[in-house]
Design a protein around this motif. Structure first.
Motif, mmCIF file in Angstrom:
data_model
loop_
_atom_site.group_PDB
_atom_site.id
_atom_site.type_symbol
_atom_site.label_atom_id
_atom_site.label_comp_id
_atom_site.label_asym_id
_atom_site.label_seq_id
_atom_site.Cartn_x
_atom_site.Cartn_y
_atom_site.Cartn_z
ATOM 1 N N LEU A 59 8.298 0.694 -0.812
ATOM 2 C CA LEU A 59 7.541 -0.331 0.163
ATOM 3 C C LEU A 59 8.415 -0.629 1.123
ATOM 4 O O LEU A 59 9.630 -0.877 0.951
ATOM 5 C CB LEU A 59 7.341 -1.678 -0.653
ATOM 6 C CG LEU A 59 5.871 -1.595 -1.301
ATOM 7 C CD1 LEU A 59 5.866 -0.498 -2.509
ATOM 8 C CD2 LEU A 59 5.551 -3.007 -2.151
ATOM 9 N N GLN A 60 7.972 -0.632 2.237
ATOM 10 C CA GLN A 60 8.765 -0.705 3.339
ATOM 11 C C GLN A 60 8.252 -2.025 4.424
ATOM 12 O O GLN A 60 7.060 -2.363 4.342
ATOM 13 C CB GLN A 60 8.737 0.454 4.529
ATOM 14 C CG GLN A 60 9.161 1.745 3.801
ATOM 15 C CD GLN A 60 10.690 1.886 3.557
ATOM 16 O OE1 GLN A 60 11.561 0.995 4.212
ATOM 17 N NE2 GLN A 60 11.000 2.538 2.704
ATOM 18 N N PRO A 61 9.045 -2.658 5.164
ATOM 19 C CA PRO A 61 8.372 -4.115 6.058
ATOM 20 C C PRO A 61 7.456 -3.363 6.982
ATOM 21 O O PRO A 61 7.692 -2.169 7.508
ATOM 22 C CB PRO A 61 9.646 -4.325 6.489
ATOM 23 C CG PRO A 61 11.122 -3.842 5.740
ATOM 24 C CD PRO A 61 10.400 -2.875 5.182
ATOM 25 N N ASP A 62 6.724 -4.247 7.296
ATOM 26 C CA ASP A 62 5.662 -4.031 8.677
ATOM 27 C C ASP A 62 4.785 -2.767 7.849
ATOM 28 O O ASP A 62 4.407 -2.062 8.792
ATOM 29 C CB ASP A 62 6.213 -3.813 9.689
ATOM 30 C CG ASP A 62 7.256 -4.864 10.216
ATOM 31 O OD1 ASP A 62 6.831 -6.229 9.876
ATOM 32 O OD2 ASP A 62 8.063 -4.794 10.856
ATOM 33 N N HIS A 63 4.525 -2.628 6.621
ATOM 34 C CA HIS A 63 3.569 -1.919 6.276
ATOM 35 C C HIS A 63 2.403 -2.540 5.120
ATOM 36 O O HIS A 63 2.829 -3.364 4.400
ATOM 37 C CB HIS A 63 4.071 -0.619 5.348
ATOM 38 C CG HIS A 63 4.725 0.297 6.331
ATOM 39 N ND1 HIS A 63 6.015 -0.089 7.056
ATOM 40 C CD2 HIS A 63 4.649 1.605 6.435
ATOM 41 C CE1 HIS A 63 6.204 1.202 7.695
ATOM 42 N NE2 HIS A 63 5.466 1.974 7.183
ATOM 43 N N LEU A 64 1.283 -2.037 5.011
ATOM 44 C CA LEU A 64 0.385 -2.398 4.291
ATOM 45 C C LEU A 64 0.095 -1.489 3.183
ATOM 46 O O LEU A 64 0.193 -0.244 3.093
ATOM 47 C CB LEU A 64 -1.126 -2.366 4.998
ATOM 48 C CG LEU A 64 -1.428 -3.078 6.352
ATOM 49 C CD1 LEU A 64 -2.612 -3.002 6.743
ATOM 50 C CD2 LEU A 64 -1.535 -4.744 5.555
ATOM 51 N N TYR A 65 -0.115 -2.040 1.783
ATOM 52 C CA TYR A 65 -0.240 -1.494 0.742
ATOM 53 C C TYR A 65 -1.427 -2.011 -0.084
ATOM 54 O O TYR A 65 -1.772 -3.141 -0.181
ATOM 55 C CB TYR A 65 0.927 -1.344 -0.086
ATOM 56 C CG TYR A 65 2.224 -0.823 0.530
ATOM 57 C CD1 TYR A 65 2.488 0.454 0.414
ATOM 58 C CD2 TYR A 65 2.951 -1.926 1.162
ATOM 59 C CE1 TYR A 65 3.538 0.803 1.118
ATOM 60 C CE2 TYR A 65 3.998 -1.147 2.056
ATOM 61 C CZ TYR A 65 4.432 0.083 1.933
ATOM 62 O OH TYR A 65 5.541 0.808 2.431
ATOM 63 N N ILE A 66 -1.971 -1.018 -0.824
ATOM 64 C CA ILE A 66 -3.216 -1.446 -1.734
ATOM 65 C C ILE A 66 -3.086 -0.944 -3.108
ATOM 66 O O ILE A 66 -2.376 0.234 -3.201
ATOM 67 C CB ILE A 66 -4.625 -1.019 -1.162
ATOM 68 C CG1 ILE A 66 -5.734 -1.848 -1.638
ATOM 69 C CG2 ILE A 66 -4.786 0.531 -1.105
ATOM 70 C CD1 ILE A 66 -7.044 -1.747 -0.882
ATOM 71 N N ILE A 67 -3.297 -1.544 -4.082
ATOM 72 C CA ILE A 67 -3.225 -1.049 -5.548
ATOM 73 C C ILE A 67 -4.654 -1.341 -6.136
ATOM 74 O O ILE A 67 -5.296 -2.836 -6.367
ATOM 75 C CB ILE A 67 -2.559 -1.829 -6.516
ATOM 76 C CG1 ILE A 67 -1.055 -1.636 -6.007
ATOM 77 C CG2 ILE A 67 -2.372 -1.234 -7.901
ATOM 78 C CD1 ILE A 67 -0.002 -2.604 -6.653
ATOM 79 N N PRO A 68 -5.665 -0.220 -6.484
ATOM 80 C CA PRO A 68 -6.800 -0.403 -6.692
ATOM 81 C C PRO A 68 -6.995 -1.251 -8.071
ATOM 82 O O PRO A 68 -6.080 -0.943 -8.810
ATOM 83 C CB PRO A 68 -7.394 0.968 -6.654
ATOM 84 C CG PRO A 68 -6.658 1.701 -5.856
ATOM 85 C CD PRO A 68 -5.388 1.243 -5.948
#
Length: 290
Positions: A59-68
């Motif tokens: 995980l990096q700053p200024d990034h979006l992540y999703i976990i279904p």
């Protein structure tokens, strides 16, 4: 892509459970997490890692992540790490939902101040959505989630519209980068999945599913094994248990009523199936952490 798969915009009806800003310092290290709702993150500072079954995501700053929803994973963090979080689930009665059509991009998406402002707006409009503690072992099995549902639905209409609008835009970012699941290339499967969802509370037979797909009994079993790595009845059982998890989490229905609503006349059998899939009895899954 989505038009060909008959995903209609009016079937996308996300409801937020939680939203907030979390700040950690080497204490975001939960193991074996699996929830019946989706998680979305915007990383503001620091680094962390999410371990999935077959991959690891940094995980990096200024990034979006999703976990279904219903995706097993673990967290790892060794220093300062802050992120916005949103927990939500699809309240629509239609099936399949987006997650069943698409493989979401787990590696994350580069984001901007625009997306950050959306998270900030959602948190500002829904202050009661902040988690009281960050340990999933505590809040995932807490029937207090029903209180979050009530709190969100009690918001003024304009606030709920702002929140839902922002969330839909964020979800659209992931849909744009998603890839269709393999089964979507077979037109015989979609009506079967829709039938399963609309009749999830009824006894379902392989012969009925085969008739809907206009194939033989052996062929429908083969289709499910090829596309879902399960027999039709295993698939149905999994979907029933996943629906039960969500009901136990977001409503205050008695466990027996959840079982009966899903067509389980044998309460003991429902408990055994639930424990086999989740590792917990329904009561233990729901137990409030004092």
């Amino acid at each position: 892509m989505t038009d060909n798969m008959h995903i209609h915009i009016n079937t996308i009806n996300p409801l937020i459970l939680n939203a907030g800003l979390a700040i950690h310092n080497a204490d975001w290290n939960w193991q074996g997490v699996c929830s019946p709702f989706c998680r979305m993150y915007y990383v503001t500072e620091g680094k962390a890692c999410i371990h999935f079954k077959h991959k690891q995501v940094e995980l990096q700053p200024d990034h979006l992540y999703i976990i279904p929803a219903n995706t097993p994973h673990s967290y790892e963090c060794h220093g300062l790490f802050s992120h916005f979080y949103i927990h939500f689930f699809d309240e629509s009665d239609n099936y399949p939902d987006i997650q069943d059509f698409l493989d979401m991009p787990l590696d994350g998406l580069e984001a901007s101040e625009y997306e950050k402002n959306m998270f900030d707006t959602i948190c500002r409009l829904y202050p009661d959505g902040v988690l009281k503690e960050s340990n999933p072992e505590s809040y995932d099995n807490n029937c207090g989630f029903a209180e979050y549902v009530r709190a969100f639905k009690a918001l003024p209409l304009h606030a709920r519209l702002h929140i839902k609008g922002n969330l839909l835009i964020l979800i659209a970012r992931f849909i744009e980068a998603a890839k269709p699941k393999s089964w979507t290339s077979n037109p015989r499967i979609l009506p079967v999945l829709r039938y399963i969802n609309r009749n999830i509370s009824q006894p379902l037979s392989i012969d009925t599913l085969a008739d809907i797909a206009c194939v033989s009994r052996q062929h429908i079993i083969r289709l499910f094994k090829q596309n879902f790595n399960q027999t039709p009845m295993q698939f149905i059982t999994r979907k029933k248990v996943e629906y039960a998890e969500l009901q136990l989490l977001t409503t205050e229905k008695q466990v027996k009523n959840v079982a009966y609503d899903l067509g389980f006349n044998d309460y003991s059998y429902f408990i055994r199936l639930f424990r086999k899939q989740t590792g917990h009895t329904p009561a233990a899954y729901r137990k409030r952490q004092k």
